[in-house]
Design a protein around this motif. Structure first.
Motif, PDB file in Angstrom:
ATOM      1  N   GLU A 126       1.090   3.831   4.585  1.00 39.53           N
ATOM      2  CA  GLU A 126       2.386   3.538   3.966  1.00 39.53           C
ATOM      3  C   GLU A 126       3.107   2.429   4.703  1.00 39.53           C
ATOM      4  O   GLU A 126       3.703   1.559   4.110  1.00 39.53           O
ATOM      5  CB  GLU A 126       3.277   4.787   4.000  1.00 39.53           C
ATOM      6  CG  GLU A 126       3.029   5.748   2.861  1.00 39.53           C
ATOM      7  CD  GLU A 126       3.725   7.078   3.127  1.00 39.53           C
ATOM      8  OE1 GLU A 126       4.646   7.121   3.972  1.00 39.53           O
ATOM      9  OE2 GLU A 126       3.309   8.078   2.491  1.00 39.53           O
ATOM     10  N   GLN A 132       0.086  -1.121   5.243  1.00 34.22           N
ATOM     11  CA  GLN A 132      -0.995  -1.583   4.360  1.00 34.22           C
ATOM     12  C   GLN A 132      -0.908  -3.054   3.967  1.00 34.22           C
ATOM     13  O   GLN A 132      -1.922  -3.694   3.750  1.00 34.22           O
ATOM     14  CB  GLN A 132      -1.087  -0.711   3.107  1.00 34.22           C
ATOM     15  CG  GLN A 132       0.184  -0.697   2.285  1.00 34.22           C
ATOM     16  CD  GLN A 132       0.015   0.146   1.029  1.00 34.22           C
ATOM     17  OE1 GLN A 132      -1.067   0.222   0.471  1.00 34.22           O
ATOM     18  NE2 GLN A 132       1.069   0.783   0.597  1.00 34.22           N
ATOM     19  N   ASN A 133       0.292  -3.603   3.902  1.00 32.99           N
ATOM     20  CA  ASN A 133       0.388  -5.009   3.483  1.00 32.99           C
ATOM     21  C   ASN A 133       0.608  -5.955   4.655  1.00 32.99           C
ATOM     22  O   ASN A 133       0.874  -7.128   4.465  1.00 32.99           O
ATOM     23  CB  ASN A 133       1.545  -5.175   2.486  1.00 32.99           C
ATOM     24  CG  ASN A 133       1.338  -4.331   1.244  1.00 32.99           C
ATOM     25  OD1 ASN A 133       0.202  -4.021   0.899  1.00 32.99           O
ATOM     26  ND2 ASN A 133       2.423  -3.947   0.599  1.00 32.99           N
TER      27      ASN A 133
END
Ligand SMILES: *[C@@H]1O[C@H](CO)[C@@H](O)[C@H](O)[C@H]1NC(C)=O
Ligand SMILES: *[C@@H]1O[C@H](CO)[C@@H](O)[C@H](O)[C@H]1NC(C)=O
Ligand SMILES: *[C@@H]1O[C@H](CO)[C@@H](O)[C@H](O)[C@H]1NC(C)=O
Ligand SMILES: *[C@@H]1O[C@H](CO)[C@@H](O)[C@H](O)[C@H]1NC(C)=O
Ligand SMILES: *[C@@H]1O[C@H](CO)[C@@H](O)[C@H](O)[C@H]1NC(C)=O
Ligand SMILES: *[C@@H]1O[C@H](CO)[C@@H](O)[C@H](O)[C@H]1NC(C)=O
Length: 466
Positions: free
Chosen positions: A324, A327-328
């Motif tokens: 969460e 992830q990016n």
């Protein structure tokens, strides 16, 4: 503590009222009580006054088994907690993807992101270790309960005659290495410790036993050896040990109370949140994916392009939180499912490799990180790290509490190149302790486990049994 303070305080007051002359004592008495109070407080909250090493502290549990079982009574792990077959699979071979493992709940623990690797030795006390090691190597003796090839459970009790493989290989490597080592004695009167050679990983797969039958099997095994031989009864099992890497080990001995309470459990799933695991009595076995052929590749610290890498199934709240949050992110690469690049290439190309608690605190990722010269970042609260009473984990890893996952990037980017170079150098220094060999090599995982056992060998020899 508080009571002794008030006791002292009222004593000093009584004196004061006895005679006006003793008014003189008020400040002195108050100062004395206050310092006593402070001392009490410090000694009860810090480990300043307790010895750094707790060797042979198992004696305590022997003398107070009831106290111990009281403490642990409410913390049983239900067997249903065990991974379903779909959740667990062996980690894929290189290039196929990251290791799969277990999911579980996280509990908070103190955070330690004060990174200071300067002057950090990888050993708490290298001289003492080396001196002890020589003594251990030349005197330590183990009696292995003997079993014939014709024993119906030979598959579970005897060492395997091939090179152990897979996620739980540490257990088989240990048994095989011990069997072929100079530590084994056929004379029980010479033995420091007694080895219970059942393999929990193999019991799991034996159709006659299976996951549901392990507890009864171990209970029966202990019944058998305690009736056939006098050794178990002498100490209630305190000079006995077993070795297990599968996390089911933590409930496998539930029906054999004395094993849990007294014997030395050498297990991979060494979480001090688990009631079945007792730090200092038990020992942490490193979970190591065996790589016997090659020398570990060396990629210098400055050649590593990625900041941090994680790959694995998202099967626990801790991993969920990691995904969460990151992830990016371009610096922290978190993967689940299949990897485009090879797992090994990613480990080689990253400065930090994340070990994140899944079902259990342990996975093979720490060993993987060491092998590839990557500095492990451990996010697994309550993990009693392998060889932690010998090795100074702060000098070659970063340990982060689950609660600090949001600070991960800040923590890792705050580590200077020099600090990282030191961590990396220390990783290359300690990784020999996290390898198995077909024929054990001094200071490798086998010898380190033997040393942990030696530290826990019993000073208890019940007189009159020789
Ligand atoms: C440990 O014992 C083995 C077998 O006797 C021996 O080959 C090895 O050199 C010893 N290691 C040390 C450090 O003494
Ligand atoms: C275990 O040790 C015995 C006796 O030293 C030896 O005969 C046997 O081959 C060993 N087993 C394995 C699997 O290495
Ligand atoms: C215990 O001993 C009995 C009798 O020898 C044997 O049949 C049984 O398989 C043994 N059980 C275990 C768990 O070793
Ligand atoms: C060990 O203790 C058990 C339980 O008290 C007893 O049944 C057994 O006979 C003892 N074993 C030996 C070898 O005396
Ligand atoms: C990451 O990217 C995906 C797809 O663009 C988006 O749905 C998700 O909310 C992003 N997550 C975070 C934590 O920014
Ligand atoms: C893997 O490759 C696919 C197709 O080339 C690409 O779309 C995807 O973003 C890549 N994933 C990663 C994690 O690099």
């Amino acid at each position: 503590m508080a009571r002794s303070f008030f006791l002292l305080y009222s004593l000093s007051r009584r004196r004061v009222s006895d005679s006006p002359r003793s008014l003189f004592f008020i400040p002195t008495a108050l100062a004395l009580t206050t310092s006593l109070f402070i001392l009490f407080y410090i000694s009860s909250t810090s480990n300043l006054f307790t010895p750094h090493r707790h060797y042979n502290s198992r004696f305590h549990f022997l003398q107070n088994p009831s106290e111990f079982s009281l403490k642990t009574h409410n913390l049983q792990t239900p067997i249903e907690d065990q991974p379903q077959s779909g959740l667990i699979s062996d980690p894929p071979m290189p290039n196929l993807g990251p290791p799969a493992d277990h999911a579980g709940a996280a509990k908070p623990s103190p955070s330690s992101n004060g990174i200071n690797v300067e002057n950090e030795n990888v050993f708490h006390d290298r001289d003492m270790f080396e001196e002890d090691y020589i003594k251990m190597n030349s005197t330590f003796k183990i009696f292995v309960y003997p079993h014939q090839r014709s024993d119906p459970y030979a598959n579970v009790l005897l060492p395997v005659d091939y090179e152990p493989e897979g996620n739980y290989a540490s257990e088989s490597f240990f048994k095989k290495s011990l069997n072929n080592s100079h530590f084994v004695t056929k004379d029980p009167s010479k033995a420091d410790l007694f080895y219970l050679p059942f393999s929990i990983a193999r019991l799991r797969h034996d159709p006659r036993v299976g996951i549901d039958g392990i507890q009864d099997f171990i209970k029966e095994y202990i019944f058998n050896i305690s009736h056939k031989y006098p050794y178990w009864n002498r100490t209630g099992g305190a000079d006995h040990f077993y070795v297990s890497c599968h996390s089911i080990g933590r409930v496998a001995v539930n029906k054999a109370d004395e094993v849990k309470r007294n014997a030395i459990q050498v297990v991979c799933s060494s979480s001090y949140f688990q009631s079945a695991y007792v730090p200092h009595k038990d020992a942490s076995l490193p979970q190591i994916w065996p790589r016997l052929q090659d020398d570990p590749p060396t990629i210098t610290s400055s050649q590593r392009k990625n900041l941090a890498f994680f790959a694995g199934s998202i099967n626990s709240p801790v991993r969920q939180k990691l995904v969460e949050t990151w992830q990016n992110n371009t610096q922290i690469s978190v993967h689940w499912g299949h990897l485009n690049t090879s797992y090994e290439a990613a480990l080689l190309d990253s400065k930090f490799c994340l070990h994140v608690k899944g079902f259990a605190v342990n996975t093979a990722r720490i060993g993987d990180a060491f092998y590839h010269g990557c500095v492990p970042v451990i996010i697994a609260n309550h993990y009693d790290l392998p060889f932690a009473d010998i090795l100074n984990w702060k000098s070659f890893s970063i340990i982060i509490a689950t609660l600090d996952i949001p600070s991960l990037q800040r923590i890792l980017t705050s580590i200077s190149n020099d600090e990282f170079a030191k961590l990396h150098e220390n990783v290359l220094d300690v990784r020999k302790h996290f390898r198995w060999h077909a024929v054990p090599v001094d200071y490798d995982a086998f010898y380190m486990v033997m040393y942990e056992l030696w530290l826990r060998r019993s000073s208890i020899r019940v007189i009159g049994f020789h």
